[in-house]
Design a protein around this motif. Sequence first.
Motif, short mmCIF file in Angstrom:
data_model
loop_
_atom_site.label_atom_id
_atom_site.label_comp_id
_atom_site.label_asym_id
_atom_site.label_seq_id
_atom_site.Cartn_x
_atom_site.Cartn_y
_atom_site.Cartn_z
N ALA A 1 0.83 -1.20 0.00
CA ALA A 1 0.00 0.00 0.00
C ALA A 1 0.87 1.26 0.00
CB ALA A 1 -0.92 0.01 1.22
N TRP A 2 1.92 1.22 0.79
CA TRP A 2 2.82 2.36 0.95
C TRP A 2 3.46 2.77 -0.37
CZ3 TRP A 2 8.34 2.01 0.69
CH2 TRP A 2 9.03 3.13 1.14
N GLN A 3 3.78 1.79 -1.21
CA GLN A 3 4.43 2.09 -2.48
C GLN A 3 3.53 2.81 -3.49
OE1 GLN A 3 7.32 -0.79 -4.30
NE2 GLN A 3 6.52 -2.11 -2.70
N GLU A 4 2.25 2.87 -3.19
CA GLU A 4 1.34 3.64 -4.06
C GLU A 4 1.60 5.13 -3.96
OE1 GLU A 4 -1.07 2.25 -6.12
OE2 GLU A 4 0.12 0.49 -5.56
N ASP A 5 2.23 5.51 -2.84
CA ASP A 5 2.44 6.92 -2.56
C ASP A 5 3.68 7.45 -3.29
OD1 ASP A 5 1.92 9.35 -0.80
OD2 ASP A 5 3.98 8.83 -0.22
N SER A 6 3.55 8.60 -3.94
CA SER A 6 4.69 9.08 -4.74
C SER A 6 5.85 9.52 -3.85
CB SER A 6 4.26 10.23 -5.66
OG SER A 6 3.92 11.36 -4.88
N GLY A 7 5.55 10.01 -2.65
CA GLY A 7 6.62 10.38 -1.72
C GLY A 7 7.40 9.15 -1.28
N ALA A 8 6.67 8.06 -1.07
CA ALA A 8 7.32 6.81 -0.69
C ALA A 8 8.24 6.32 -1.80
CB ALA A 8 6.26 5.75 -0.38
N ARG A 9 7.73 6.39 -3.03
CA ARG A 9 8.55 5.91 -4.15
C ARG A 9 9.82 6.76 -4.33
NH1 ARG A 9 3.65 5.38 -6.78
NH2 ARG A 9 4.16 7.14 -8.11
N GLU A 10 9.66 8.06 -4.09
CA GLU A 10 10.85 8.92 -4.19
C GLU A 10 11.86 8.59 -3.08
OE1 GLU A 10 10.04 13.11 -4.03
OE2 GLU A 10 12.16 13.64 -4.21
N ALA A 11 11.35 8.33 -1.88
CA ALA A 11 12.25 7.98 -0.77
C ALA A 11 13.00 6.69 -1.08
CB ALA A 11 11.45 7.84 0.53
N LEU A 12 12.28 5.70 -1.58
CA LEU A 12 12.91 4.43 -1.96
C LEU A 12 14.00 4.65 -3.02
CD1 LEU A 12 10.27 1.62 -2.55
CD2 LEU A 12 12.43 1.40 -1.33
N ARG A 13 13.64 5.43 -4.04
CA ARG A 13 14.57 5.70 -5.14
C ARG A 13 15.82 6.40 -4.62
NH1 ARG A 13 10.67 7.96 -8.60
NH2 ARG A 13 11.32 9.98 -7.80
N ASP A 14 15.62 7.39 -3.73
CA ASP A 14 16.76 8.14 -3.22
C ASP A 14 17.67 7.27 -2.35
OD1 ASP A 14 15.99 10.40 -4.53
OD2 ASP A 14 15.37 11.53 -2.75
N GLU A 15 17.07 6.43 -1.52
CA GLU A 15 17.91 5.60 -0.65
C GLU A 15 18.66 4.54 -1.45
OE1 GLU A 15 18.57 6.73 2.05
OE2 GLU A 15 16.88 8.00 2.57
N CYS A 16 18.00 3.97 -2.44
CA CYS A 16 18.71 3.02 -3.32
C CYS A 16 19.87 3.72 -4.03
CB CYS A 16 17.76 2.42 -4.36
SG CYS A 16 16.62 1.21 -3.66
N ALA A 17 19.61 4.95 -4.46
CA ALA A 17 20.67 5.72 -5.15
C ALA A 17 21.85 5.95 -4.21
CB ALA A 17 20.10 7.04 -5.64
N ASP A 18 21.58 6.30 -2.97
CA ASP A 18 22.67 6.55 -2.02
C ASP A 18 23.51 5.30 -1.79
OD1 ASP A 18 22.38 9.28 -1.47
OD2 ASP A 18 20.84 8.93 0.04
N VAL A 19 22.86 4.15 -1.71
CA VAL A 19 23.62 2.90 -1.56
C VAL A 19 24.52 2.70 -2.77
CG1 VAL A 19 23.46 0.37 -1.41
CG2 VAL A 19 21.89 1.79 -0.07
N LEU A 20 23.97 2.91 -3.96
CA LEU A 20 24.78 2.72 -5.18
C LEU A 20 25.95 3.70 -5.21
CD1 LEU A 20 25.30 1.28 -7.83
CD2 LEU A 20 23.76 2.89 -8.96
N LEU A 21 25.71 4.94 -4.85
CA LEU A 21 26.79 5.94 -4.91
C LEU A 21 27.94 5.57 -3.97
CD1 LEU A 21 24.57 9.16 -5.20
CD2 LEU A 21 26.04 8.19 -6.99
N TYR A 22 27.62 5.13 -2.75
CA TYR A 22 28.72 4.71 -1.86
C TYR A 22 29.39 3.44 -2.38
CZ TYR A 22 28.25 8.21 1.74
OH TYR A 22 28.27 9.40 2.43
N LEU A 23 28.61 2.57 -2.99
CA LEU A 23 29.21 1.35 -3.53
C LEU A 23 30.21 1.70 -4.64
CD1 LEU A 23 28.96 -1.71 -3.08
CD2 LEU A 23 27.16 -1.76 -4.81
N LEU A 24 29.88 2.70 -5.44
CA LEU A 24 30.81 3.14 -6.49
C LEU A 24 32.08 3.74 -5.90
CD1 LEU A 24 28.27 4.75 -9.00
CD2 LEU A 24 29.48 2.58 -9.28
#
Lengths: 118, 118, 118, 118
Positions: free
Chosen positions: D53-76
Amino acid sequence: MSLPELTQAILKFRDDRNWAQFHSLRNLIVSLNLEAAELLELTQWKNDADMTAWQEDSGAREALRDECADVLLYLLLIADRAGIDLEDAARRKLEKNASKYPIAKCYGSSRKYTQLED
Amino acid sequence: MSLPELTQAILKFRDDRNWAQFHSLRNLIVSLNLEAAELLELTQWKNDADMTAWQEDSGAREALRDECADVLLYLLLIADRAGIDLEDAARRKLEKNASKYPIAKCYGSSRKYTQLED
Amino acid sequence: MSLPELTQAILKFRDDRNWAQFHSLRNLIVSLNLEAAELLELTQWKNDADMTAWQEDSGAREALRDECADVLLYLLLIADRAGIDLEDAARRKLEKNASKYPIAKCYGSSRKYTQLED
Amino acid sequence: MSLPELTQAILKFRDDRNWAQFHSLRNLIVSLNLEAAELLELTQWKNDADMTAWQEDSGAREALRDECADVLLYLLLIADRAGIDLEDAARRKLEKNASKYPIAKCYGSSRKYTQLED
């Protein structure tokens, strides 16, 4: 054993092995995180129903007990290194939390205090 | 406050807010990990010398105390949920660790028990 | 292999084993945290000088490479499950970070953006 | 942007701010763990139905996207610091995993490879 007695026991364990040299505050905090992750690993791939069934197993209960113990032991080492009275700190933090989460505002809600509505 | 008294206090805090519904064992373990990470965040970008200087600051000491307290409070909730006597578990784990790490083999060494040499 | 190709490979690996049933977004995020902790474990008890010496060892380099790979593989599974284009997300987050951390304010400083001074 | 291009962009971001001095391998690994924990925090107190249900929310999707991005950036950043070709490492790790988890033994099972039955 009380927490002060446990603290004495873990410090003796450490000193018998000449390990204080490795126990910088930073290293202890990293180790606490690793123990917390081992506890988390016990939940991996399990939903809530799986968790309940899993706890029926005596090996599972022992693993849970051991990982909780490891977290506590590192917490005692951190508290000793940082000069913290853990029980007093917990009592005071609970008071802070009571202010951050007034019953009227957060009854039955899992929202973070920064997101509580007026 | 002793650990049993702290456990009573945190359970009352939880029940006053009708939060037991959120406190599955799995959720509590996730929350413990998040609190451990907040403790880890206090060390971010700091080397050992920075950590020592940082602890001179009263705000830093309060932050450390609060995060340690949060870890302990979740550990008490987990122990209550799983039927674990934390102090007894820690005492017994320390005995296990003493067998895994015999003094003669690991004196002054930070190797994991699986890598200790004969 | 590019990220889209790696994603296809890991999805095939998953489906060949009938594992999609375990791969809820929540479970994948827990697993990513466990892999991150395995990476952290490679640093346990080591100071910066130890880390440098340790990387001379080929076994150490392989361990580092494998743990980094595991983090990336779970990240790809999460991105697939959540419908995220990882490379685009990283590019956009870097732009956000550039706004949060203007060069003039944070040059040579490790402060968090919430603590940058005017 | 491909991973090599993203790596160039994050290294420029770092160097524009004179931050390489903070980016020891150890510090980067700690930071990756903190970003992984922020991703985990998005799941806190949510069961699988809540997550959907939470993923229906656009703010939630942006938060998910941003946190995944941060993990990738540190991994790089970690991969750059450690001289790792991430895409190659992931491809090779997937091959190792295929050996550790033969389809016939682990089809539809979430057991760890150390617990697979013959």
